[in-house]
Design a protein around this motif. Sequence first.
Motif, PDB file in Angstrom:
ATOM      1  N   GLY A 452       0.840  -1.374  -0.179  1.00 14.57           N
ATOM      2  CA  GLY A 452       0.041   0.292  -0.430  1.00 14.57           C
ATOM      3  C   GLY A 452       0.993   1.456   0.091  1.00 14.57           C
ATOM      4  N   PHE A 453       2.116   1.213   0.213  1.00 12.58           N
ATOM      5  CA  PHE A 453       2.752   2.528   0.460  1.00 12.58           C
ATOM      6  C   PHE A 453       4.294   1.829   0.381  1.00 12.58           C
ATOM      7  CE2 PHE A 453       0.806   1.128   4.449  1.00 12.58           C
ATOM      8  CZ  PHE A 453       2.432   1.457   5.253  1.00 12.58           C
ATOM      9  N   SER A 454       5.145   3.082   0.730  1.00 13.20           N
ATOM     10  CA  SER A 454       6.653   2.679   0.695  1.00 13.20           C
ATOM     11  C   SER A 454       6.874   3.399   1.706  1.00 13.20           C
ATOM     12  CB  SER A 454       7.675   2.741  -0.877  1.00 13.20           C
ATOM     13  OG  SER A 454       7.309   4.546  -0.480  1.00 13.20           O
ATOM     14  N   GLY A 455       8.081   3.196   2.999  1.00  8.01           N
ATOM     15  CA  GLY A 455       8.720   3.621   3.670  1.00  8.01           C
ATOM     16  C   GLY A 455       8.011   3.391   4.555  1.00  8.01           C
ATOM     17  N   GLN A 456       8.249   3.555   5.777  1.00 11.69           N
ATOM     18  CA  GLN A 456       8.413   3.119   7.859  1.00 11.69           C
ATOM     19  C   GLN A 456       6.492   3.731   8.135  1.00 11.69           C
ATOM     20  OE1 GLN A 456      11.465   3.311  10.399  1.00 11.69           O
ATOM     21  NE2 GLN A 456      10.139   2.355  11.690  1.00 11.69           N
ATOM     22  N   ASP A 457       6.102   2.893   8.308  1.00  8.57           N
ATOM     23  CA  ASP A 457       4.628   2.954   8.369  1.00  8.57           C
ATOM     24  C   ASP A 457       4.200   1.585   9.802  1.00  8.57           C
ATOM     25  OD1 ASP A 457       2.578   3.820   9.935  1.00  8.57           O
ATOM     26  OD2 ASP A 457       1.436   4.364   8.225  1.00  8.57           O
ATOM     27  N   ASP A 458       4.658   1.444  10.421  1.00  5.95           N
ATOM     28  CA  ASP A 458       4.066   0.132  11.305  1.00  5.95           C
ATOM     29  C   ASP A 458       2.438  -0.339  11.662  1.00  5.95           C
ATOM     30  OD1 ASP A 458       6.667  -0.738  11.163  1.00  5.95           O
ATOM     31  OD2 ASP A 458       6.565  -0.748  13.481  1.00  5.95           O
ATOM     32  N   TYR A 459       1.788   0.741  11.741  1.00  2.84           N
ATOM     33  CA  TYR A 459       0.388   1.228  12.790  1.00  2.84           C
ATOM     34  C   TYR A 459      -0.125   1.057  10.389  1.00  2.84           C
ATOM     35  CZ  TYR A 459       1.903   3.270  16.755  1.00  2.84           C
ATOM     36  OH  TYR A 459       2.705   3.361  17.930  1.00  2.84           O
ATOM     37  N   GLY A 460       0.383   1.567   9.570  1.00  2.79           N
ATOM     38  CA  GLY A 460      -0.576   1.497   8.181  1.00  2.79           C
ATOM     39  C   GLY A 460      -0.355   0.331   7.843  1.00  2.79           C
ATOM     40  N   SER A 461       0.889  -0.589   8.329  1.00  2.00           N
ATOM     41  CA  SER A 461       1.417  -1.949   7.098  1.00  2.00           C
ATOM     42  C   SER A 461       0.325  -2.693   7.680  1.00  2.00           C
ATOM     43  CB  SER A 461       2.776  -1.826   7.936  1.00  2.00           C
ATOM     44  OG  SER A 461       3.509  -1.626   7.182  1.00  2.00           O
ATOM     45  N   MET A 462      -0.236  -2.771   9.560  1.00  2.00           N
ATOM     46  CA  MET A 462      -0.624  -3.477  10.068  1.00  2.00           C
ATOM     47  C   MET A 462      -1.975  -3.755   9.466  1.00  2.00           C
ATOM     48  SD  MET A 462       0.102  -5.935  12.453  1.00  2.00           S
ATOM     49  CE  MET A 462       1.621  -5.672  13.714  1.00  2.00           C
ATOM     50  N   ALA A 463      -2.706  -2.574   9.661  1.00  2.00           N
ATOM     51  CA  ALA A 463      -3.989  -2.241   8.763  1.00  2.00           C
ATOM     52  C   ALA A 463      -4.118  -2.476   7.726  1.00  2.00           C
ATOM     53  CB  ALA A 463      -4.270  -0.617   9.008  1.00  2.00           C
ATOM     54  N   GLU A 464      -3.142  -3.120   7.228  1.00  2.00           N
ATOM     55  CA  GLU A 464      -3.028  -3.214   5.592  1.00  2.00           C
ATOM     56  C   GLU A 464      -3.392  -5.288   5.023  1.00  2.00           C
ATOM     57  OE1 GLU A 464      -0.407  -4.193   2.040  1.00  2.00           O
ATOM     58  OE2 GLU A 464       0.129  -2.046   2.593  1.00  2.00           O
ATOM     59  N   VAL A 465      -2.071  -5.324   6.121  1.00  4.20           N
ATOM     60  CA  VAL A 465      -2.033  -6.536   6.438  1.00  4.20           C
ATOM     61  C   VAL A 465      -3.527  -7.304   7.081  1.00  4.20           C
ATOM     62  CG1 VAL A 465      -0.857  -9.222   7.874  1.00  4.20           C
ATOM     63  CG2 VAL A 465      -0.179  -6.579   6.359  1.00  4.20           C
ATOM     64  N   LEU A 466      -3.922  -6.834   8.259  1.00  7.10           N
ATOM     65  CA  LEU A 466      -5.131  -7.565   8.132  1.00  7.10           C
ATOM     66  C   LEU A 466      -6.065  -7.231   7.378  1.00  7.10           C
ATOM     67  CD1 LEU A 466      -6.144  -9.068  11.134  1.00  7.10           C
ATOM     68  CD2 LEU A 466      -4.040  -7.815  10.561  1.00  7.10           C
ATOM     69  N   ASP A 467      -6.657  -5.457   6.376  1.00  8.47           N
ATOM     70  CA  ASP A 467      -7.685  -5.799   5.689  1.00  8.47           C
ATOM     71  C   ASP A 467      -7.400  -6.671   4.582  1.00  8.47           C
ATOM     72  OD1 ASP A 467      -9.690  -4.386   4.373  1.00  8.47           O
ATOM     73  OD2 ASP A 467      -8.384  -3.920   2.763  1.00  8.47           O
ATOM     74  N   ARG A 468      -6.561  -7.092   4.469  1.00  9.41           N
ATOM     75  CA  ARG A 468      -6.089  -8.849   2.783  1.00  9.41           C
ATOM     76  C   ARG A 468      -6.396  -9.352   3.799  1.00  9.41           C
ATOM     77  NH1 ARG A 468      -0.140  -7.015   1.261  1.00  9.41           N
ATOM     78  NH2 ARG A 468      -0.095  -9.110   0.130  1.00  9.41           N
ATOM     79  N   ARG A 469      -5.876  -9.775   4.881  1.00  8.54           N
ATOM     80  CA  ARG A 469      -6.167 -10.829   5.249  1.00  8.54           C
ATOM     81  C   ARG A 469      -7.825 -11.442   5.730  1.00  8.54           C
ATOM     82  NH1 ARG A 469      -8.657 -14.852   7.249  1.00  8.54           N
ATOM     83  NH2 ARG A 469      -7.902 -16.912   8.486  1.00  8.54           N
ATOM     84  N   LEU A 470      -8.541 -10.504   6.122  1.00  5.04           N
ATOM     85  CA  LEU A 470     -10.151 -10.692   5.974  1.00  5.04           C
ATOM     86  C   LEU A 470     -10.592 -10.675   4.730  1.00  5.04           C
ATOM     87  CD1 LEU A 470     -10.619  -8.141   9.109  1.00  5.04           C
ATOM     88  CD2 LEU A 470     -11.032 -10.907   9.224  1.00  5.04           C
ATOM     89  N   ASN A 471     -10.110 -10.262   3.397  1.00  6.64           N
ATOM     90  CA  ASN A 471     -10.658 -10.325   2.104  1.00  6.64           C
ATOM     91  C   ASN A 471     -10.288 -11.374   2.101  1.00  6.64           C
ATOM     92  OD1 ASN A 471     -11.462  -7.521   2.233  1.00  6.64           O
ATOM     93  ND2 ASN A 471      -9.294  -6.688   1.815  1.00  6.64           N
ATOM     94  N   GLU A 472      -9.266 -12.515   1.793  1.00  4.32           N
ATOM     95  CA  GLU A 472      -9.138 -13.760   1.765  1.00  4.32           C
ATOM     96  C   GLU A 472      -9.869 -13.804   2.520  1.00  4.32           C
ATOM     97  OE1 GLU A 472      -6.687 -14.901  -0.516  1.00  4.32           O
ATOM     98  OE2 GLU A 472      -6.634 -13.434  -0.441  1.00  4.32           O
ATOM     99  N   TYR A 473     -10.254 -14.698   3.855  1.00  4.64           N
ATOM    100  CA  TYR A 473     -10.805 -14.883   4.977  1.00  4.64           C
ATOM    101  C   TYR A 473     -12.661 -14.958   3.582  1.00  4.64           C
ATOM    102  CZ  TYR A 473     -14.782 -16.787   7.830  1.00  4.64           C
ATOM    103  OH  TYR A 473     -16.069 -17.107   8.198  1.00  4.64           O
ATOM    104  N   GLU A 474     -13.025 -14.205   3.050  1.00  6.01           N
ATOM    105  CA  GLU A 474     -14.148 -13.636   2.546  1.00  6.01           C
ATOM    106  C   GLU A 474     -14.595 -14.766   1.361  1.00  6.01           C
ATOM    107  OE1 GLU A 474     -16.990 -12.493   3.001  1.00  6.01           O
ATOM    108  OE2 GLU A 474     -15.973 -11.960   5.802  1.00  6.01           O
ATOM    109  N   LYS A 475     -13.169 -14.683   0.785  1.00 10.42           N
ATOM    110  CA  LYS A 475     -13.121 -16.015  -0.550  1.00 10.42           C
ATOM    111  C   LYS A 475     -12.881 -17.154  -0.659  1.00 10.42           C
ATOM    112  CE  LYS A 475     -10.061 -12.092  -2.900  1.00 10.42           C
ATOM    113  NZ  LYS A 475      -8.519 -11.685  -3.215  1.00 10.42           N
TER     114      LYS A 475
END
Length: 630
Positions: A452-475
């Motif tokens: 989703g972005f480049s550079g350091q953002d641990d909070y944003g990274s964690m949010a992106e990962v959980l969003d993608r993980r839950l999208n995978e659950y729907e599939k």
Amino acid sequence: MLILQWIISQKKGGDTVNENMAKLRKKAMSLPLTPGVYIMKNSKGEIIYIGKAKALKNRVSQYFGSQHNHTQKVRKMVENVNDFDYILCSSEFEALVLECSLIKQNMPKYNILLKDDKGYSYIKVTEGEWKNFTAVKQKDDDGAKYIGPYMSSFSVTNAVASAKKVFKLPQCNKRFPAEYGKSRPCLNYSIGLCSAPCAGKISVKAHNEAVDSALDFIENGSGKVIEDLTDKMMKASENLEFEKAAKLRDTINAIKKVTDKQNVVATGAAEQDVFAVVGGADGISPKACLAVLRFREHRLCDSEHFIIDLPEDLPLARKEMLESYYSMRDFVPSKICMDGETADAELIGQWLSSVKGKKVTVTVPERGESRALVDMCRQNAAQKLAIYMGRTGKSTAALDELGHVLGLKSPPQYIESYDISHTAGSDNVAGMVVFKNGLPLKKAYRKFSIKGFSGQDDYGSMAEVLDRRLNEYEKNKDSGEEGFGTLPDLILLDGGKGQVNAVLPVIKAHGADIPVFGMVKDSHHRTRAIATGGEEIALTSKRAAFTLVSTIQEEVHRYSVGYHRTKRKNSSVALSLTEIDGIGEKRAKALLKQFKTVKAVSEASKDELAAAPGMTSKSAEKVYEAFHKE
């Protein structure tokens, strides 16, 4: 035609159920707002549930309204209700007493019922040439002598085992005199727990004297036995029988040691019962274990456990368990300690006080000796449940303790944990590890490359990962596979409240109901506490839960860092390919994906290079020339 008939029959069945529900609700709404007992019956007229209410109309009408707010057990019960009766009472306490009486008489299917498998226990003494004694469950007409009856099989078994150890009597199945002196002594002889008649180390007279002393120890207690043995020791010493005196001295010390060990599990209260419920699911039939520790005369005298269906409403379940337990017990202690909130605790205390004839208190201790006893009871329940479900007691106890500390409804059997790894904001990745029943489930591990972005953002990274993980659950949710196809009971993030707060909106947006906590580290990178969205929960005093969380945190860190190092290495290798004219980062990665290593790229022909995704004849020629210069 058959399908059409089935659809019509289903519709008719559904209409019948709705009509009956409406009829029952109408009947419930006509009830008075007074205390009473309600009795649910099925279509055969059998009683399937009995309950009490402070206001009958309000309580009973709730069953036949919206089913969305009910637990699964209640919904199942309501589906089977064809009619109900009720009995008006003058007070809620009178309703409770009547409820307990009716449950004991009718044993309804949907009430929590504890099967009383308690019987009398005896000590059987065989009077042959070589005396022996054992703990037995029943008294047979076989000519043997029986001591008892005793109510507690726990006490009898422990007493027999302790007496045999103290007086060095055989605890094996060998029969004497048939096997006297015919084999080598076992380990018990070497460590001083057996006199080894199998090896001829003791005479029949000395053996029978030891049996008599052991029975005296069981029947009359340690005080009298120590006094008698001390007199014998002094006489032996006066008669210069020093070897005999030394043996008597050793026996006295052994009795004192056993007595001291029993004192370890003691309580300041003269009489009390301690209850704890530990729940878990085996994936097919959810079960829980109720454990009870009974203390009399300041000492632990009995231990019981009951395997029951996993309760969805623990306070109500504790109430029903107390009702059932003391309906089948003659003795009620003055103090009862519970491991959590009990519905109608004051009323239950009042009912038990009336049964005992003096005040009985029902408490939930928070600290001190009583809390330690509750924790011990929980450990016993976890161990019994683990044996029943075929798991290790250690992992079951850890999951139960973790669920208790975090305030979860039941122990988290399926846990997912996430960690972000990068180097100064480059090559951002995340790792997801899964622990099932307290153990790593490596086939369900997953890797994420942050996009989703480049550079350091641990909070944003964690949010992106959980969003993608839950999208995978729907599939994948219909697949039922462990990994993306299963939602966890608990999510643990490597980090504090910042990571938790970044993820909670994502969980909510997906409509998921998953508890999320952070794993906080100290300055030495070791687990220190569990973080919620606004505070921290200390874990250091909860050893089993602390060890489990530390293990999970170390594993997710190892997994994510390993993936990051691999990606960083590949990026460095790809960077060397980008130095070739016409090869950018995208083509470099495509070549590495195709050929795996730079060496393989250097050894490829022009045609093989041109066949790689994204490559042209011209770019292939330049790569080939770069590695084949003279």
